[in-house]
Design a protein around this motif. Structure first.
Motif, PDB file in Angstrom:
ATOM      1  N   ALA A  80       0.836  -1.190   0.000  1.00 51.00           N
ATOM      2  CA  ALA A  80       0.000   0.000   0.000  1.00 51.00           C
ATOM      3  C   ALA A  80       0.879   1.251   0.000  1.00 51.00           C
ATOM      4  N   GLU A  81       1.959   1.206   0.817  1.00 57.11           N
ATOM      5  CA  GLU A  81       2.881   2.342   0.821  1.00 57.11           C
ATOM      6  C   GLU A  81       3.532   2.514  -0.535  1.00 57.11           C
ATOM      7  N   GLU A  82       3.904   1.365  -1.147  1.00 57.96           N
ATOM      8  CA  GLU A  82       4.573   1.439  -2.432  1.00 57.96           C
ATOM      9  C   GLU A  82       3.664   2.034  -3.487  1.00 57.96           C
ATOM     10  N   ALA A  83       2.370   1.725  -3.396  1.00 55.81           N
ATOM     11  CA  ALA A  83       1.438   2.229  -4.401  1.00 55.81           C
ATOM     12  C   ALA A  83       1.383   3.748  -4.377  1.00 55.81           C
ATOM     13  N   SER A  84       1.700   4.338  -3.221  1.00 53.87           N
ATOM     14  CA  SER A  84       1.599   5.792  -3.140  1.00 53.87           C
ATOM     15  C   SER A  84       2.977   6.460  -3.231  1.00 53.87           C
ATOM     16  N   PHE A  85       3.987   5.716  -3.652  1.00 49.16           N
ATOM     17  CA  PHE A  85       5.333   6.273  -3.773  1.00 49.16           C
ATOM     18  C   PHE A  85       5.354   7.345  -4.874  1.00 49.16           C
ATOM     19  N   THR A  86       6.044   8.432  -4.617  1.00 54.29           N
ATOM     20  CA  THR A  86       6.134   9.485  -5.641  1.00 54.29           C
ATOM     21  C   THR A  86       7.450   9.357  -6.407  1.00 54.29           C
ATOM     22  N   TRP A  87       7.331   9.039  -7.687  1.00 50.49           N
ATOM     23  CA  TRP A  87       8.523   8.855  -8.517  1.00 50.49           C
ATOM     24  C   TRP A  87       9.012  10.217  -8.997  1.00 50.49           C
ATOM     25  N   THR A  88      10.309  10.423  -8.875  1.00 50.18           N
ATOM     26  CA  THR A  88      10.886  11.677  -9.386  1.00 50.18           C
ATOM     27  C   THR A  88      12.262  11.411  -9.967  1.00 50.18           C
ATOM     28  N   TYR A  89      12.606  12.177 -11.008  1.00 53.64           N
ATOM     29  CA  TYR A  89      13.974  12.116 -11.523  1.00 53.64           C
ATOM     30  C   TYR A  89      14.836  12.966 -10.603  1.00 53.64           C
ATOM     31  N   SER A  90      15.618  12.294  -9.789  1.00 49.33           N
ATOM     32  CA  SER A  90      16.506  13.045  -8.893  1.00 49.33           C
ATOM     33  C   SER A  90      17.733  13.491  -9.669  1.00 49.33           C
ATOM     34  N   GLU A  91      18.234  14.678  -9.337  1.00 49.37           N
ATOM     35  CA  GLU A  91      19.471  15.137  -9.981  1.00 49.37           C
ATOM     36  C   GLU A  91      20.652  15.064  -9.023  1.00 49.37           C
ATOM     37  N   GLN A  92      20.417  14.493  -7.845  1.00 47.31           N
ATOM     38  CA  GLN A  92      21.523  14.366  -6.892  1.00 47.31           C
ATOM     39  C   GLN A  92      22.538  13.340  -7.386  1.00 47.31           C
ATOM     40  N   ALA A  93      23.795  13.755  -7.347  1.00 45.73           N
ATOM     41  CA  ALA A  93      24.863  12.907  -7.896  1.00 45.73           C
ATOM     42  C   ALA A  93      24.892  11.524  -7.247  1.00 45.73           C
ATOM     43  N   GLU A  94      24.704  11.457  -5.930  1.00 41.44           N
ATOM     44  CA  GLU A  94      24.847  10.138  -5.287  1.00 41.44           C
ATOM     45  C   GLU A  94      23.667   9.228  -5.627  1.00 41.44           C
ATOM     46  N   VAL A  95      22.515   9.821  -5.852  1.00 37.80           N
ATOM     47  CA  VAL A  95      21.361   9.007  -6.258  1.00 37.80           C
ATOM     48  C   VAL A  95      21.603   8.447  -7.664  1.00 37.80           C
ATOM     49  N   ILE A  96      22.070   9.314  -8.558  1.00 37.92           N
ATOM     50  CA  ILE A  96      22.347   8.890  -9.933  1.00 37.92           C
ATOM     51  C   ILE A  96      23.441   7.822  -9.958  1.00 37.92           C
ATOM     52  N   GLU A  97      24.434   8.013  -9.124  1.00 36.17           N
ATOM     53  CA  GLU A  97      25.547   7.053  -9.041  1.00 36.17           C
ATOM     54  C   GLU A  97      25.030   5.680  -8.575  1.00 36.17           C
ATOM     55  N   LYS A  98      24.129   5.701  -7.581  1.00 38.50           N
ATOM     56  CA  LYS A  98      23.548   4.450  -7.092  1.00 38.50           C
ATOM     57  C   LYS A  98      22.749   3.775  -8.213  1.00 38.50           C
ATOM     58  N   GLY A  99      22.006   4.584  -8.964  1.00 37.75           N
ATOM     59  CA  GLY A  99      21.232   4.046 -10.082  1.00 37.75           C
ATOM     60  C   GLY A  99      22.139   3.400 -11.115  1.00 37.75           C
ATOM     61  N   LYS A 100      23.274   4.048 -11.364  1.00 38.97           N
ATOM     62  CA  LYS A 100      24.216   3.502 -12.343  1.00 38.97           C
ATOM     63  C   LYS A 100      24.747   2.150 -11.878  1.00 38.97           C
ATOM     64  N   GLU A 101      25.045   2.065 -10.578  1.00 40.28           N
ATOM     65  CA  GLU A 101      25.541   0.796 -10.030  1.00 40.28           C
ATOM     66  C   GLU A 101      24.534  -0.326 -10.256  1.00 40.28           C
ATOM     67  N   ILE A 102      23.259  -0.005 -10.024  1.00 35.84           N
ATOM     68  CA  ILE A 102      22.226  -1.026 -10.218  1.00 35.84           C
ATOM     69  C   ILE A 102      22.129  -1.393 -11.694  1.00 35.84           C
ATOM     70  N   PHE A 103      22.156  -0.354 -12.544  1.00 37.94           N
ATOM     71  CA  PHE A 103      22.043  -0.572 -13.996  1.00 37.94           C
ATOM     72  C   PHE A 103      23.159  -1.479 -14.508  1.00 37.94           C
ATOM     73  N   MET A 104      24.355  -1.289 -13.941  1.00 38.50           N
ATOM     74  CA  MET A 104      25.520  -2.060 -14.392  1.00 38.50           C
ATOM     75  C   MET A 104      25.717  -3.343 -13.591  1.00 38.50           C
ATOM     76  N   GLY A 105      24.853  -3.588 -12.595  1.00 37.91           N
ATOM     77  CA  GLY A 105      25.063  -4.730 -11.696  1.00 37.91           C
ATOM     78  C   GLY A 105      24.534  -6.048 -12.243  1.00 37.91           C
ATOM     79  N   MET A 106      25.028  -7.133 -11.660  1.00 38.21           N
ATOM     80  CA  MET A 106      24.625  -8.468 -12.101  1.00 38.21           C
ATOM     81  C   MET A 106      23.291  -8.904 -11.505  1.00 38.21           C
ATOM     82  N   ASN A 107      22.767  -8.132 -10.550  1.00 37.19           N
ATOM     83  CA  ASN A 107      21.475  -8.505  -9.973  1.00 37.19           C
ATOM     84  C   ASN A 107      20.337  -8.249 -10.938  1.00 37.19           C
TER      85      ASN A 107
END
Ligand code: HEC
Length: 199
Positions: A80-107
Motif C-alpha cells: 500500500a505504501e509502495e502504491a503511493s510512492f512518488t517517482w521523481t527524476y533526482s538530480e543528486q549525484a549520489e542518487v544517480i551514481e547508485k542508479g548507475k551501479e544497479i544498472f551495471m550490476g549483475m542482480n
C-alpha cells in the motif's frame, strides 16, 4: 543338472525349462531394508496423514511465501505504501551514481540488454527522445517494475525485486542519460516509439 550336496534339501519341486530354484533365505540386509520401508511408511502415514503433525503442501507453500515476504521485505502494508510512492527524476549525484551501479550490476542486468551507456541492444535506446512506453518518472518506473515479459524483459530486468528507492535511483540514472548520444546507438523503432522528453 549339478546340485551340491548341501543344497539338496533346499531344492524346490518345480522346474521351468530346466531352471530349478533353491529355497534360500532372503539376505539379512535386504530384509532389514524391507522392514525399514514398512516402518517408514507407517511413520510417514501417521505423521502426515493421521495426526497431521507435518505440514501438507498447501501449508508448506504458505510458509515459503511468508519466508519470502520476510526476506524481500514484502507485505501488504508495504504494498500500500509502495502504491503511493512518488517517482521523481533526482538530480543528486549520489542518487544517480547508485542508479548507475544497479544498472551495471549483475542482480538486475539492465546493461546486458540496454547497453553499458544506455545506447540500446536487445532493448531500446534509453538516451534518446523517443519512447515506447512513455518517459514520465512514473511510466519509466512502471516499465522497470513490471517489465515486458512477452518482449523479453522480465520485471526488474532479472525478476529480482528491489526497494522503491532503488528503482527511483535507477530512473534518475536513466534520466541523466538523456541526450548523451552514446556511440552505436540503437535505431528508433519508428513504428512504435513516440516523442517524449524527460524533464
Ligand atoms: C533481457 C533483456 C532486458 C533486460 C535485462 C532489461 N531490459 Fe529493459 N527492455 C527490454 C526490451 C526488449 C524492452 C522493449 C519492450 C517493448 O518492445 O515493448 C525494454 C524496455 C525498457 C524500458 C522502456 C523503454 C521505452 O522505450 O519505453 C525501460 C525504461 C527499460 N527497459 C529499463 C530497463 C532497466 C532499468 C533494466 C534493469 C533493471 C532493464 N530494462 C533490463 C529488454 C531488457
Amino acid at each position: 543338472m549339478k546340485v551340491l550336496d548341501d543344497e539338496k534339501d533346499k531344492l524346490l519341486e518345480h522346474e521351468y525349462d530346466g531352471i530349478r530354484e533353491l529355497d534360500n533365505h532372503m539376505p539379512v540386509w535386504w530384509l532389514w531394508l524391507f522392514y525399514f520401508t514398512i516402518a517408514f511408511g507407517i511413520g510417514y502415514a501417521l505423521y502426515y496423514e493421521v495426526f497431521e503433525w507435518g505440514p501438507d503442501q498447501h501449508e508448506e507453500y504458505e510458509m515459503e511465501m511468508a519466508a519470502a515476504a520476510e526476506k524481500y521485505k514484502f507485505n501488504e502494508q508495504q504494498s500500500a505504501e509502495e502504491a503511493s510512492f512518488t517517482w521523481t527524476y533526482s538530480e543528486q549525484a549520489e542518487v544517480i551514481e547508485k542508479g548507475k551501479e544497479i544498472f551495471m550490476g549483475m542482480n538486475n542486468l539492465c546493461f546486458t540488454c540496454h547497453g553499458s551507456a544506455g545506447e540500446g541492444l536487445v532493448g531500446p535506446n534509453l538516451t534518446d527522445d523517443k519512447w515506447l512506453h512513455g518517459c514520465s518518472a512514473e511510466e519509466v518506473a512502471t516499465s522497470i517494475t513490471e517489465g515486458f515479459p512477452d518482449k523479453g524483459m522480465v520485471a526488474y530486468g532479472s525478476g529480482a525485486p528491489m526497494p522503491n528507492e532503488d528503482v527511483n535511483a535507477l530512473i534518475s540514472y536513466i534520466g541523466s542519460l538523456k541526450g548523451t548520444n552514446p556511440p552505436n546507438a540503437k535505431a528508433v523503432d519508428e513504428t512504435r516509439a513516440k516523442p517524449c522528453s524527460i524533464q
